[in-house]
Design a protein around this motif. Sequence first.
Motif, PDB file in Angstrom:
ATOM      1  N   GLU A 162       5.931  -9.990 -12.387  1.00  0.00           N
ATOM      2  CA  GLU A 162       7.037  -9.035 -12.552  1.00  0.00           C
ATOM      3  C   GLU A 162       7.612  -8.724 -11.428  1.00  0.00           C
ATOM      4  OE1 GLU A 162       5.016  -6.023 -14.310  1.00  0.00           O
ATOM      5  OE2 GLU A 162       4.690  -6.726 -16.285  1.00  0.00           O
ATOM      6  N   ARG A 163       9.056  -8.302 -11.203  1.00  0.00           N
ATOM      7  CA  ARG A 163       9.711  -7.786 -10.284  1.00  0.00           C
ATOM      8  C   ARG A 163      10.472  -6.503 -10.695  1.00  0.00           C
ATOM      9  NH1 ARG A 163      12.882 -12.052  -6.337  1.00  0.00           N
ATOM     10  NH2 ARG A 163      12.277 -10.356  -4.862  1.00  0.00           N
ATOM     11  N   TYR A 164      10.626  -5.770  -9.760  1.00  0.00           N
ATOM     12  CA  TYR A 164      11.394  -4.498 -10.094  1.00  0.00           C
ATOM     13  C   TYR A 164      12.418  -4.085  -8.950  1.00  0.00           C
ATOM     14  CZ  TYR A 164       7.710  -3.708 -13.484  1.00  0.00           C
ATOM     15  OH  TYR A 164       6.722  -3.975 -14.525  1.00  0.00           O
ATOM     16  N   TRP A 165      13.335  -3.632  -9.011  1.00  0.00           N
ATOM     17  CA  TRP A 165      14.385  -3.251  -7.859  1.00  0.00           C
ATOM     18  C   TRP A 165      14.877  -1.664  -8.222  1.00  0.00           C
ATOM     19  CZ3 TRP A 165      14.221  -8.144 -10.144  1.00  0.00           C
ATOM     20  CH2 TRP A 165      14.043  -9.074  -9.202  1.00  0.00           C
ATOM     21  N   VAL A 166      14.291  -0.854  -7.236  1.00  0.00           N
ATOM     22  CA  VAL A 166      14.692   0.629  -7.543  1.00  0.00           C
ATOM     23  C   VAL A 166      15.739   0.921  -6.256  1.00  0.00           C
ATOM     24  CG1 VAL A 166      13.708   2.935  -7.470  1.00  0.00           C
ATOM     25  CG2 VAL A 166      12.431   1.062  -8.230  1.00  0.00           C
ATOM     26  N   GLN A 191       0.942  -1.151  -0.022  1.00  0.00           N
ATOM     27  CA  GLN A 191       0.074  -0.136   0.047  1.00  0.00           C
ATOM     28  C   GLN A 191       0.843   1.333  -0.081  1.00  0.00           C
ATOM     29  OE1 GLN A 191      -0.613  -2.658   2.234  1.00  0.00           O
ATOM     30  NE2 GLN A 191      -2.235  -3.426   0.988  1.00  0.00           N
ATOM     31  N   THR A 192       2.166   1.242   0.305  1.00  0.00           N
ATOM     32  CA  THR A 192       2.853   2.377   0.664  1.00  0.00           C
ATOM     33  C   THR A 192       3.935   2.512  -0.457  1.00  0.00           C
ATOM     34  OG1 THR A 192       4.481   1.433   2.240  1.00  0.00           O
ATOM     35  CG2 THR A 192       2.268   2.662   3.090  1.00  0.00           C
ATOM     36  N   VAL A 193       4.473   1.435  -0.846  1.00  0.00           N
ATOM     37  CA  VAL A 193       5.934   1.415  -1.675  1.00  0.00           C
ATOM     38  C   VAL A 193       5.783   2.486  -2.923  1.00  0.00           C
ATOM     39  CG1 VAL A 193       5.248  -0.403  -3.211  1.00  0.00           C
ATOM     40  CG2 VAL A 193       7.478  -0.186  -2.884  1.00  0.00           C
ATOM     41  N   TYR A 217      12.426  -3.561  -3.614  1.00  0.00           N
ATOM     42  CA  TYR A 217      11.592  -4.197  -4.616  1.00  0.00           C
ATOM     43  C   TYR A 217      10.350  -4.343  -4.442  1.00  0.00           C
ATOM     44  CZ  TYR A 217      11.080  -8.476  -1.355  1.00  0.00           C
ATOM     45  OH  TYR A 217      10.500  -9.008  -0.618  1.00  0.00           O
ATOM     46  N   VAL A 218       9.648  -4.704  -5.697  1.00  0.00           N
ATOM     47  CA  VAL A 218       8.149  -4.585  -5.786  1.00  0.00           C
ATOM     48  C   VAL A 218       8.173  -5.893  -6.689  1.00  0.00           C
ATOM     49  CG1 VAL A 218       6.077  -3.626  -6.776  1.00  0.00           C
ATOM     50  CG2 VAL A 218       8.014  -2.271  -5.647  1.00  0.00           C
ATOM     51  N   GLU A 219       7.166  -6.942  -6.064  1.00  0.00           N
ATOM     52  CA  GLU A 219       6.756  -7.975  -6.899  1.00  0.00           C
ATOM     53  C   GLU A 219       5.320  -8.139  -7.117  1.00  0.00           C
ATOM     54  OE1 GLU A 219       6.776 -12.873  -6.319  1.00  0.00           O
ATOM     55  OE2 GLU A 219       8.139 -11.580  -5.235  1.00  0.00           O
ATOM     56  N   VAL A 220       5.097  -8.302  -8.439  1.00  0.00           N
ATOM     57  CA  VAL A 220       3.548  -8.235  -9.108  1.00  0.00           C
ATOM     58  C   VAL A 220       2.883  -9.625  -9.140  1.00  0.00           C
ATOM     59  CG1 VAL A 220       2.143  -7.019 -10.660  1.00  0.00           C
ATOM     60  CG2 VAL A 220       4.195  -5.931  -9.951  1.00  0.00           C
ATOM     61  N   ALA A 221       1.621  -9.526  -8.960  1.00  0.00           N
ATOM     62  CA  ALA A 221       0.907 -10.848  -9.067  1.00  0.00           C
ATOM     63  C   ALA A 221       1.094 -11.413 -10.544  1.00  0.00           C
ATOM     64  CB  ALA A 221      -0.451 -10.842  -8.746  1.00  0.00           C
TER      65      ALA A 221
END
Length: 258
Positions: free
Chosen positions: A204-208, A70-72, A192-196
């Motif tokens: 998908e996964r992302y690293w910022v 919810q906050t990322v 990192y953010v992982e998406v369903a």
Amino acid sequence: MEGKNRTLFVVLIAIVIVAAVFSSFGLNLFAPGTPEISLPDPSAGPVESPGGEDQPDDTGRYVRVDVTPQTVQDVIRTMVPLQPESYYRTITVGTARGDGTLGETVSRVWVDHGWTKVESTWPNGVVEYTVVGGGRGYRWFEGDRTWNEWDVGDRDANLAQRIPTYEDVLGLDAKSITATGYEEKNGSSCIYVEVAENEVGNRERYWVSVSSGLLVAAETMKGEEAVLTMTAEQVEMPVPPGVSFALPDGSVLHEIKS
């Protein structure tokens, strides 16, 4: 003076993150085990790794910010202004060939005060050049004496690099985000953010990077097979001297600021 302004800006961003997360979500920012973001003390200089990116040190100079699905996006959005105005890095993008292997495109990327130059070597060895800036885009191939030119959109500089960006992360439906956290990736401390899995079966996964605000890695998986991978080497700041933002005929589009 620029260093002092950047330090002050980082501190202000820290205050904004804490205030926004606390007021909106009531999170315990200093709970034990909460991941850490390194935010420099105004009285101290930056802590840098050999690659040039700020890293956590052992002096306790941290503001702890919990990231959740919810906050990322709010945290990443607040980090965007940290992106350097002048830098160089190499990006490797792998795309599925359909036979279980990836074709890799390697791009050397120079960004300087609103101008972007990309030198991309395709899997077949073809070298493509793209320059974006001043509201215009220019593209040609190695050996060409002419080029294509067009009016650019907001994302043309990123599209020239053939990479997903932090904008893709910000554009996600928060309901599709299944996991978030902090990881070390390609030598950088990252969110990192992982998406369903989506309707076509891709995950998908992302690293910022928490120090530069830039996307440093991403991957799209279909089952156990990688459909797309993106990795970026450490950022070098500023753009090295001698880089030319010029067309094939020698016309200079942009000169590096000293």
